[in-house]
Every structure is written in structure tokens, then in C-alpha cells.
Design an enzyme around this catalytic site. Sequence first.
Site, short mmCIF file in Angstrom:
data_model
loop_
_atom_site.label_atom_id
_atom_site.label_comp_id
_atom_site.label_asym_id
_atom_site.label_seq_id
_atom_site.Cartn_x
_atom_site.Cartn_y
_atom_site.Cartn_z
N ASP A 197 0.81 -1.22 0.00
CA ASP A 197 0.00 0.00 0.00
C ASP A 197 0.84 1.26 0.00
OD1 ASP A 197 -2.20 -1.63 -0.01
OD2 ASP A 197 -3.20 -0.66 1.68
N ASN B 2 -4.84 -1.97 -4.45
CA ASN B 2 -6.07 -2.08 -3.67
C ASN B 2 -5.94 -1.23 -2.41
OD1 ASN B 2 -8.65 -2.91 -3.01
ND2 ASN B 2 -8.04 -4.93 -2.27
N ASP C 24 -10.98 -2.97 11.73
CA ASP C 24 -9.91 -3.85 11.26
C ASP C 24 -9.45 -4.80 12.36
OD1 ASP C 24 -10.03 -2.69 8.79
OD2 ASP C 24 -8.25 -1.45 9.03
N GLU D 47 -11.16 -4.94 1.76
CA GLU D 47 -10.44 -5.65 0.70
C GLU D 47 -11.24 -6.80 0.12
OE1 GLU D 47 -7.20 -3.44 2.85
OE2 GLU D 47 -9.22 -4.18 3.25
N HIS E 68 -5.16 -9.43 3.24
CA HIS E 68 -4.07 -9.64 4.19
C HIS E 68 -4.57 -10.01 5.58
CE1 HIS E 68 -4.34 -5.21 5.64
NE2 HIS E 68 -5.33 -5.42 4.78
N ARG E 69 -5.67 -9.40 6.02
CA ARG E 69 -6.14 -9.65 7.39
C ARG E 69 -6.74 -11.04 7.55
NH1 ARG E 69 -4.50 -5.46 9.78
NH2 ARG E 69 -4.72 -3.37 8.89
N LYS F 285 0.50 -6.65 1.73
CA LYS F 285 -0.25 -5.38 1.70
C LYS F 285 0.13 -4.50 2.89
CE LYS F 285 -4.97 -3.53 1.61
NZ LYS F 285 -4.83 -2.61 0.47
#
Length: 453
Positions: free
Chosen positions: A56, A109, A332, A360, A404-405, A435
Site C-alpha cells: 500500500d 487495492n 480492522d 479488501e 491480508h487480514r 499489503k
Amino acid sequence: MTQQKHYPHHLDLKPVMQVHGTVRLPGSKSISNRVLLLAALAEGTTKIIDLLASDDTFVMLGALTQLGVHWEQEEQEGQSRPETLHQVHHVHGAGGVFPNHAADLFMGNAGTAIRPLTAALAVIGGDYTLHGVARMHERPIGDLVDALNAVGAQIEYTGNQGFPPLRIRRGHLHAQRMSVRGNVSSQFLTALLMVAPLMARQHAVSIDVVGELISKPYIEITLNLMRRFGVVVEQDGWQSFTVQPGQKYTSPGVIHVEGDASSASYFLAAGAIAGGPVRVEGVGRDSIQGDVRFVAALEQMGATITMGDTWIEATSNGVLKAIDADFNHIPDAAMTIAIAALYADGTSTLRNIASWRVKETDRIAAMACELRKLGAEVEEGADYLRVTPPAAIAAATIDTYDDHRMAMCFSLATLDGAARRGNAMRINDPKCVAKTFPEYFEAFAGIAREDLF
């Protein structure tokens, strides 16, 4: 050596009996991309220490380069710990006007990049196109575009209405009062706030929030960093924000990027699930990030949290209590709570998380699907997730949805807690962690103190 080189398709994680140790966090994504844009818009050169190195931020740095903003990178030894190397970026501010008035910008993204840049380019003027990966073209930006076009910007959709890709041309802005919806993404308000000083040349600019403003802590980050760069925003609660004329961004000289509080959540949750202690360095009680409030949820579940100025530590007896809470303020980090719920003594409910659906991936749907693979009973609503843990966590192959999470969260299902044992997990597409945290799996193996994969 990168995750992509070693694990191009999947990563097999073994069960983890215990965790303890210390993790030095990568820089905050939210702070990093805000600081990069503010430094680019400011007068003077800004020295940024510990900027996040991830997909990012590379997207933002690449865009700034195409816009004619100059920057350099170097490594410096830490003052208190010379063995620790810090990444240092020097960004030469363009004083509110980008040198290049035409560019074709690929934004990946990265919502924290495309949304503020859209606002900045619309206000500064030129001929720009912004586009990204397929998922970016499914993430809404219409509320921001509507707010800007209503005051004279000229932004067009080149694909589906309300979504990138975008074409931005020079408009004729007459912004004294703007309005933007607050219930889809706080990044729309952040984008308008960051460019408000560029519009407030002769008159004050006020931004009204229509409806509920979600993720307020992220707006607090924006306001804090704007102050660091010399601009004060007047606030009428969370419904109206005003920037008085005559203010401009000026470099603070040096700015340190805190460790990422969202990334901290995985390691702190590991300490809570498997006993710990696990300490994260780079973020603490003085953090400007709202996601540090994640630790309050862990405490509610029974973990013991201790904090210093720049560190947080989690430990527990491994017995976690079910939780029923509103997570609108930390969307998040709340994903990590959904995994901790696997180890709780009953059903947990995560409420007010509708923003998960425009991240995402559709994170409510994705989390529900993958938790069911582990044997959990999951109820999915428009803005909530209810998780009943299984009697035993099943081994599973976890799809990550290029998110990613998702990859980082489900690594925690390998842990042994007091209530139930973790199991082996296959993480598909592990390289998606690049990311925000390219070395996540190495850091996780570090606290597991064993050959994890």
C-alpha cells in the site's frame, strides 16, 4: 527472501503449543499513507522515520513519483539501540501543487491511497486517471466523488458508476460548504479534510457529515496529523468540520511513524489465547491510533494487558470469556476478536461492523465462511457476526480472498488455549500479507519459538 518466493500458493502451519516473546511492529499503514500525502503537499522537506514498507505504501510512493514529488530513502541506526536499523524517507514537499499535471496512476487495492489522492488531484487540477486491481473497482468511492463534484470538481467514472476507475480533469471549485455521507467509509471524510486547506484560500471551508460517522478513531488520526503539519480543524462534534482560510501545510521537520496497532492485534490475541506473555513494540498508551482500544476487548475476554509508552504486553491463563460488543470504532482489529472467539466459553457477537463488507473483500461473508470450516457455528448479518466456538477446532484450508487480514487472523487458529486446542492450518495465497506486513509469518513463528512451517 520473500513469502512469495517460498510459498507461492499456500503455507502449511503446524499447531502451536505456546507463545512468548517480543515483536517489533511495522509502521502503521493509516499513518504512513496520510503522512506521505501531507508531506508531499507541504512546504519544506519531511524526514519520515519507520514508514511502513508494504504494497500500500509502495503504491502511494509510486503515485507521488509520477506526480513529480521527489523523495529519497536511506537506513539509519537507532539512537538508543544502534543494532536496530530504521528506514528513513525524505519527502520534498511540492507546496500544494503537484509538478506533473497529467498522470495515469495505478493504485492497487490501497483505499488509504486512492481516496485522499482523488480529492487532492480534483482540487489541484490536471488530467489524471486512477485505477487499481479488480477488487479496487468494486470498492465504493461515489460518496467522495459526489461531494467533490457538487462544489465544481470534474471527476468521471470510466467503468461502473460509483466505483473506480476514475478520470479527473480540471474543475472550477467553489467550496465553502460541503457534505459527505459518513456511514460507508471514514476515508471519504479523511480525504476531504486533508484537501480542505487547499480549498480554503479566501474563505473558510466547512464539511458536514450526513448520517452516522463510522470509524471515528481514523478521523482522529487525520486531525492529529494535520495539526502536526500546521493545519487546525475546528470541530462541531462529529457532524461538522471547518478549516479557516490562510492555513497551509508546513513540514514538521521529522515525524516518526508508530507501529501498526491493527497488526499488533494478532500478537496480543496470541498472548491472550495461548498464555504469553507476548509484547509488541512500537505502539503503546500514547498511540494516536484508535485500534489500540483493541486491548480493552481482550481484557473484557479475560486477558491481562500491561502498557508502556511504546509497548503493549498480553498474557492470560488461556480461559477466555465470550464477548458481545460494538466494534464500529475498530473494524480492522475486530476481525482478530472473531478468531479469539473460537477459544471463548460461549457465543460471541461482534456488532456494528457493516464496513467490513466494503473492505479488501466482503469480510463478514469471508470470515463466516472460513470460521465454519473450523467447525464454528456462525450467524452472519448485515452488520454483525455471531460466533459459537466448536468443541474442537478442525484442521482446514483457509482461503484468504486476497485480503491480508484474513491470512493473519486465521494463523491464530493454530494456537492451543485452555478451552480447546488449535489445529494445523493451510493458508492459501500467504503472500497477500505484503499489503501491510510482508514478514508477518516470520514474526508469528518467532513468538511460537519453533519451526512453524
